[in-house]
Design a protein around this motif. Structure first.
Motif, PDB file in Angstrom:
ATOM      1  N   VAL A 130      10.214  -7.753 -11.437  1.00 56.28           N
ATOM      2  CA  VAL A 130      10.539  -6.716 -10.463  1.00 56.28           C
ATOM      3  C   VAL A 130      11.262  -7.302  -9.261  1.00 56.28           C
ATOM      4  N   SER A 131      10.807  -8.448  -8.770  1.00 52.79           N
ATOM      5  CA  SER A 131      11.449  -9.074  -7.604  1.00 52.79           C
ATOM      6  C   SER A 131      12.883  -9.465  -7.918  1.00 52.79           C
ATOM      7  N   ASP A 132      13.117  -9.884  -9.165  1.00 53.60           N
ATOM      8  CA  ASP A 132      14.467 -10.320  -9.546  1.00 53.60           C
ATOM      9  C   ASP A 132      15.401  -9.122  -9.750  1.00 53.60           C
ATOM     10  N   ARG A 133      14.893  -8.078 -10.421  1.00 50.51           N
ATOM     11  CA  ARG A 133      15.762  -6.957 -10.785  1.00 50.51           C
ATOM     12  C   ARG A 133      15.786  -5.848  -9.728  1.00 50.51           C
ATOM     13  N   LEU A 134      14.707  -5.757  -8.956  1.00 47.34           N
ATOM     14  CA  LEU A 134      14.641  -4.715  -7.919  1.00 47.34           C
ATOM     15  C   LEU A 134      14.252  -5.368  -6.587  1.00 47.34           C
ATOM     16  N   PRO A 135      15.167  -6.105  -5.975  1.00 46.51           N
ATOM     17  CA  PRO A 135      14.829  -6.790  -4.720  1.00 46.51           C
ATOM     18  C   PRO A 135      14.456  -5.782  -3.623  1.00 46.51           C
ATOM     19  N   GLY A 136      13.515  -6.213  -2.774  1.00 48.15           N
ATOM     20  CA  GLY A 136      13.081  -5.350  -1.674  1.00 48.15           C
ATOM     21  C   GLY A 136      11.887  -4.487  -2.006  1.00 48.15           C
ATOM     22  N   ILE A 137      11.488  -4.455  -3.298  1.00 51.71           N
ATOM     23  CA  ILE A 137      10.328  -3.656  -3.701  1.00 51.71           C
ATOM     24  C   ILE A 137       9.073  -4.517  -3.602  1.00 51.71           C
ATOM     25  N   LYS A 138       8.040  -3.949  -2.991  1.00 54.02           N
ATOM     26  CA  LYS A 138       6.767  -4.659  -2.842  1.00 54.02           C
ATOM     27  C   LYS A 138       5.906  -4.403  -4.079  1.00 54.02           C
ATOM     28  N   VAL A 139       5.362  -5.483  -4.648  1.00 52.59           N
ATOM     29  CA  VAL A 139       4.515  -5.382  -5.836  1.00 52.59           C
ATOM     30  C   VAL A 139       3.080  -5.704  -5.439  1.00 52.59           C
ATOM     31  N   LEU A 140       2.188  -4.726  -5.614  1.00 51.12           N
ATOM     32  CA  LEU A 140       0.765  -4.916  -5.365  1.00 51.12           C
ATOM     33  C   LEU A 140       0.082  -5.183  -6.696  1.00 51.12           C
ATOM     34  N   THR A 141      -0.951  -6.030  -6.726  1.00 51.46           N
ATOM     35  CA  THR A 141      -1.606  -6.389  -7.989  1.00 51.46           C
ATOM     36  C   THR A 141      -3.105  -6.193  -7.880  1.00 51.46           C
ATOM     37  N   ALA A 142      -3.725  -5.859  -9.037  1.00 44.44           N
ATOM     38  CA  ALA A 142      -5.178  -5.707  -9.118  1.00 44.44           C
ATOM     39  C   ALA A 142      -5.621  -6.220 -10.469  1.00 44.44           C
ATOM     40  N   LEU A 143      -6.718  -6.998 -10.520  1.00 41.79           N
ATOM     41  CA  LEU A 143      -7.202  -7.609 -11.755  1.00 41.79           C
ATOM     42  C   LEU A 143      -8.226  -6.750 -12.483  1.00 41.79           C
ATOM     43  N   ASN A 144      -8.549  -5.573 -11.918  1.00 36.15           N
ATOM     44  CA  ASN A 144      -9.475  -4.674 -12.621  1.00 36.15           C
ATOM     45  C   ASN A 144      -9.225  -3.246 -12.154  1.00 36.15           C
ATOM     46  N   GLY A 145      -9.839  -2.315 -12.882  1.00 40.11           N
ATOM     47  CA  GLY A 145      -9.577  -0.912 -12.610  1.00 40.11           C
ATOM     48  C   GLY A 145     -10.097  -0.445 -11.257  1.00 40.11           C
ATOM     49  N   LEU A 146     -11.293  -0.882 -10.858  1.00 40.06           N
ATOM     50  CA  LEU A 146     -11.849  -0.464  -9.582  1.00 40.06           C
ATOM     51  C   LEU A 146     -10.975  -0.894  -8.415  1.00 40.06           C
ATOM     52  N   ARG A 147     -10.516  -2.160  -8.489  1.00 41.14           N
ATOM     53  CA  ARG A 147      -9.637  -2.651  -7.414  1.00 41.14           C
ATOM     54  C   ARG A 147      -8.318  -1.885  -7.418  1.00 41.14           C
ATOM     55  N   GLY A 148      -7.850  -1.532  -8.605  1.00 42.72           N
ATOM     56  CA  GLY A 148      -6.616  -0.771  -8.700  1.00 42.72           C
ATOM     57  C   GLY A 148      -6.731   0.598  -8.057  1.00 42.72           C
ATOM     58  N   LEU A 149      -7.882   1.280  -8.285  1.00 51.08           N
ATOM     59  CA  LEU A 149      -8.098   2.583  -7.657  1.00 51.08           C
ATOM     60  C   LEU A 149      -8.142   2.468  -6.133  1.00 51.08           C
ATOM     61  N   GLU A 150      -8.794   1.417  -5.626  1.00 55.72           N
ATOM     62  CA  GLU A 150      -8.848   1.215  -4.168  1.00 55.72           C
ATOM     63  C   GLU A 150      -7.454   1.041  -3.578  1.00 55.72           C
ATOM     64  N   LEU A 151      -6.623   0.216  -4.236  1.00 58.00           N
ATOM     65  CA  LEU A 151      -5.266  -0.007  -3.726  1.00 58.00           C
ATOM     66  C   LEU A 151      -4.423   1.259  -3.817  1.00 58.00           C
ATOM     67  N   ALA A 152      -4.614   2.037  -4.871  1.00 57.13           N
ATOM     68  CA  ALA A 152      -3.855   3.276  -5.011  1.00 57.13           C
ATOM     69  C   ALA A 152      -4.179   4.243  -3.875  1.00 57.13           C
ATOM     70  N   ARG A 153      -5.456   4.338  -3.524  1.00 58.57           N
ATOM     71  CA  ARG A 153      -5.836   5.231  -2.434  1.00 58.57           C
ATOM     72  C   ARG A 153      -5.326   4.729  -1.085  1.00 58.57           C
ATOM     73  N   ALA A 154      -5.355   3.398  -0.917  1.00 54.90           N
ATOM     74  CA  ALA A 154      -4.987   2.845   0.385  1.00 54.90           C
ATOM     75  C   ALA A 154      -3.478   2.746   0.583  1.00 54.90           C
ATOM     76  N   GLU A 155      -2.736   2.438  -0.487  1.00 51.46           N
ATOM     77  CA  GLU A 155      -1.307   2.119  -0.331  1.00 51.46           C
ATOM     78  C   GLU A 155      -0.366   3.225  -0.768  1.00 51.46           C
ATOM     79  N   ASP A 156      -0.859   4.184  -1.599  1.00 49.61           N
ATOM     80  CA  ASP A 156      -0.014   5.272  -2.095  1.00 49.61           C
ATOM     81  C   ASP A 156       1.270   4.718  -2.730  1.00 49.61           C
ATOM     82  N   PRO A 157       1.160   3.952  -3.834  1.00 51.69           N
ATOM     83  CA  PRO A 157       2.355   3.339  -4.439  1.00 51.69           C
ATOM     84  C   PRO A 157       3.249   4.399  -5.087  1.00 51.69           C
ATOM     85  N   ASP A 158       4.495   3.996  -5.355  1.00 48.11           N
ATOM     86  CA  ASP A 158       5.451   4.914  -5.973  1.00 48.11           C
ATOM     87  C   ASP A 158       5.312   4.934  -7.493  1.00 48.11           C
ATOM     88  N   VAL A 159       4.860   3.826  -8.099  1.00 48.16           N
ATOM     89  CA  VAL A 159       4.672   3.721  -9.560  1.00 48.16           C
ATOM     90  C   VAL A 159       3.463   2.829  -9.804  1.00 48.16           C
TER      91      VAL A 159
END
Length: 549
Positions: free
Chosen positions: A20-49
Motif C-alpha cells: 500500500v505504501s508503495d502503490r498508494l503513497p500518503g495512505i495511512k495503514v493501521l494494523t491489528a493482530l486480532n479481531g478485538l483489536r481490529g474492532l477497537e481501531l475501527a471505532r476509534a479511527e473510522d478507516p476508509d477500507v
C-alpha cells in the motif's frame, strides 16, 4: 485516507503495509493482530477500507465483519476479505452474507488489490452521501410534519375561537390584551386563553374553577379583593388594575387587568370578561429608574455636603490655629500652676478637638490624598487597638480578636483604615455602654478577619488559602474585617441613614455624625465596601471588605 488491516500473522501485515505504501503513497495503514483489536481501531479511527483475514484465533474474520456491520456508525466501511482459501466457494458466499464488499485470495495480485481498495473507497463515499441524503430527507420530513402539526393545532384553535359568541369577540376587541379570560359572578374562571396557561398552567384545569386571588400573595389578595368588591357592587368595568401574582415557576408577575361586566336581561351581574397584560418588565424598569434617581439625589447631596465641608474646614483652619497659638503664648508667659495656665490648657484642648473635626471635614471632602502601599492587616489592627484597648478595658468591655496569621497583604492607606476601625470600635463601645452601664458577660466586642473570595473563585494565588464559602461584596478576593457587638442594634427606621453625613443618634456632645460617613468614603476610595448586619435589641456586625493586593 486510512486503511485498517486485520491479520494474525505479522508478516502478512508487513507485506500489506509495504504494498500500500508503495502503490498508494500518503495512505495511512493501521494494523491489528486480532479481531478485538481490529474492532477497537475501527471505532476509534473510522478507516476508509478494512482488509480482513478469515482464519484467526478467538474471533474469525466472519464474526469481525458481522460485528462491524451491526454497528450503525461502522456499516459504511467496506470490508475486503484476504484469505488463503482459494477454492472455498462456501467461504465466498458466507463473506457476502456477513456483509463484505470483496474477496481476494492469497497470494494476491498487487494490481488487483490496489484496484479493489480504490473501488471500495468510492463505495464508502457513496454510502456516506446516501446516508447524509437520508438524514437530510428525514430532517425535512420531521420539520414539515412539525409545521403541519402546528398549523393544524392553530387552525383548530382558530375554529374554536370563531365558534365563540359575538359578545365575547366584542369584549375582546374592546379591551385588546394578552390573556383573555371570563369569570362568573364569584370571579371563578370559566374560560381562559392559551396565554393564561403560560402564566399559571400548564393545563386549563390549573385556571378554570379558580379565582384571581388563588395566584396572588396574601397582601395583594387583601388589597385587590377590596377593589373588586367595590367594582362588583357598582357593576362597573375593571380599568387598568395593576396586581402582582405568582407564576407557575414561582416568579412574580405584574398584570394590568381590564374587563367589562356581564349582565343578564334583568341587569344582574353574571360575571366578567377581560384581558390581562404582562407589565412586569415595565414595573421593574420603573423601580430601577426610581432607585437610580434616589441614588443620584444621594450622590448630589454628598457632593454638596463635601463642597460645603471643604469650604468650612479651610475657613476654620486659620483662626483656630491663631487661637491655639495665643493660648500657647499664655501658657508660656504665665506663672506655673496659676489659673491662667489652666484656662490656656483648656483652650488648647478644645482647639485640638476643633482641629480634629476640621481634619475629618477635609477627609470627608476628599481633599487629603495619600499614596497606597502594601500593608499587613495584622499590623493595621494592632496599631488601632494600641490606641483604644485601654479605654475599652476601662469600660469593662471584653475585646476578642481573631486574626489568622497567613492573611495576604492589602494595598491601602494604613492611617485611613485605622481611622475606619477606630470609628467602628468606638461605636461598638458606645452601644455596649448604653446597654450595659456596668459589668456584664455579654459586654464584648469581637474583631475578626478572614479571607473570602467571589463565589466559585479558586485561582492559583488562592488555591492554598483557607477561603470560606462566602461571597465577597466587592466581586473579587478580599479581606473581610468584622466588628461585632451585643449592643442595642440599629433601629429599623434609621438603618437607611447610617452612612448619611451629620446624621447621628448620639447627643451633640458625643458625636458629629461624620464618623461612618467618612469611613464609608474611605472604604469606597479603597475599592472596598462597608456594610452591616443588625438586629435591634440584640447587636450589630459591621463588615469591612477590602481587596487583597
Amino acid at each position: 485516507m486510512k486503511i485498517l488491516a486485520i491479520d494474525d500473522h505479522r508478516d502478512n501485515l508487513t507485506a500489506l503495509q509495504a504494498v500500500v505504501s508503495d502503490r498508494l503513497p500518503g495512505i495511512k495503514v493501521l494494523t491489528a493482530l486480532n479481531g478485538l483489536r481490529g474492532l477497537e481501531l475501527a471505532r476509534a479511527e473510522d478507516p476508509d477500507v478494512i482488509l480482513l483475514d478469515i482464519v484467526m484465533p478467538n474471533m474469525d474474520g466472519f464474526e469481525v465483519c458481522r460485528r462491524l456491520k451491526a454497528e450503525v456508525r461502522l456499516q459504511a466501511i467496506p470490508v475486503l476479505f484476504l484469505t488463503a482459501l482459494r477454492s472455498d466457494q462456501e467461504s465466498r458466499v458466507k463473506a457476502l452474507e456477513v456483509g463484505a464488499e470483496g474477496f481476494l485470495t492469497k497470494p494476491f495480485d498487487e494490481t488487483e488489490l490496489i484496484a479493489q481498495i480504490r473501488a471500495m473507497t468510492k463505495i464508502k463515499a457513496a454510502s456516506q452521501l446516501q446516508r447524509m441524503e437520508k438524514e437530510q430527507l428525514a430532517a425535512l420530513v420531521a420539520a414539515r410534519t412539525k409545521e403541519l402539526q402546528q398549523e393544524l393545532a392553530e387552525r383548530k384553535q382558530v375554529e374554536k375561537a370563531l365558534r365563540g359568541s359575538e359578545a365575547r369577540l366584542r369584549d375582546i376587541m374592546f379591551s385588546m390584551g394578552d390573556w383573555v379570560w371570563e369569570t362568573n359572578s364569584d370571579l371563578v374562571y370559566t374560560y381562559t386563553s392559551q396565554k393564561g396557561l403560560d402564566f399559571f398552567g400548564p393545563v386549563v384545569e390549573d385556571i378554570i374553577g379558580k379565582t384571581p386571588f388563588d395566584f396572588m400573595p396574601p397582601d395583594e389578595v387583601r388589597r385587590v379583593r377590596a377593589i373588586f368588591a367595590e367594582i362588583a357592587a357598582n357593576k362597573a368595568p375593571i380599568k387598568d388594575l395593576e396586581n402582582w401574582n405568582i407564576r407557575q415557576n414561582g416568579e412574580p408577575i405584574c398584570l394590568l387587568t381590564n374587563g367589562v361586566p356581564i349582565l343578564d336581561e334583568a341587569g344582574n351581574l353574571k360575571g366578567y370578561r377581560g384581558v390581562d397584560k404582562d407589565i412586569t418588565d415595565r414595573k421593574r424598569m420603573e423601580q430601577e429608574r426610581a432607585a437610580m434617581e434616589a441614588h443620584l439625589r444621594q450622590q448630589q447631596k454628598l457632593e454638596s455636603l463635601g463642597t460645603l465641608a471643604a469650604g468650612v474646614a479651610h475657613e476654620i483652619n486659620n483662626p483656630i490655629n491663631g487661637v491655639m497659638n495665643y493660648a500657647q503664648l499664655i501658657l508660656d508667659r504665665t506663672e506655673p500652676n496659676c489659673q491662667a495656665q489652666e484656662y490656656a490648657r483648656e483652650i488648647i484642648h478644645e482647639t485640638e478637638r476643633v482641629t480634629t473635626i476640621v481634619r475629618n471635614l477635609l477627609q470627608f471632602a476628599r481633599q487629603e490624598k495619600q499614596s497606597h502601599s502594601p500593608a499587613r492587616i495584622q499590623d493595621v489592627v494592632e496599631q488601632t487597638l494600641s490606641l483604644i484597648r485601654t479605654v475599652i478595658r476601662r469600660d469593662q468591655i471584653t475585646l476578642q480578636v481573631e486574626l489568622p496569621p497567613d492573611l495576604p497583604n492589602i494595598n491601602c492607606r494604613s492611617q485611613q483604615i485605622q481611622q475606619v476601625l477606630m470609628n467602628l470600635l468606638t461605636n461598638a463601645r458606645d452601644t455596649l455602654n448604653a446597654k450595659y452601664p456596668g459589668h456584664d458577660d455579654n459586654k464584648t466586642i469581637t474583631l475578626t478577619a478572614q479571607l473570602i473570595a467571589e463565589c466559585g473563585l479558586r485561582n492559583a494565588e488562592l488555591a492554598n488559602s483557607e477561603i470560606r464559602n462566602q461571597k465577597s461584596e466587592i466581586g473579587c478576593a478580599a479581606i473581610r474585617i468584622t466588628v461585632a457587638d451585643h449592643g442595642t442594634g440599629i433601629p429599623a427606621d434609621v438603618q437607611g441613614r447610617v452612612f448619611d453625613p451629620f446624621f447621628t443618634t448620639k447627643s451633640r456632645h458625643e458625636g458629629t455624625g461624620l464618623g461612618l460617613a467618612i469611613s464609608h468614603g474611605i472604604v469606597k476610595d479603597h475599592q472596598g465596601k462597608l456594610w452591616f448586619e443588625t438586629e435591634p435589641g440584640q447587636g450589630t456586625k459591621f463588615h469591612l471588605d477590602l481587596p487583597i493586593s
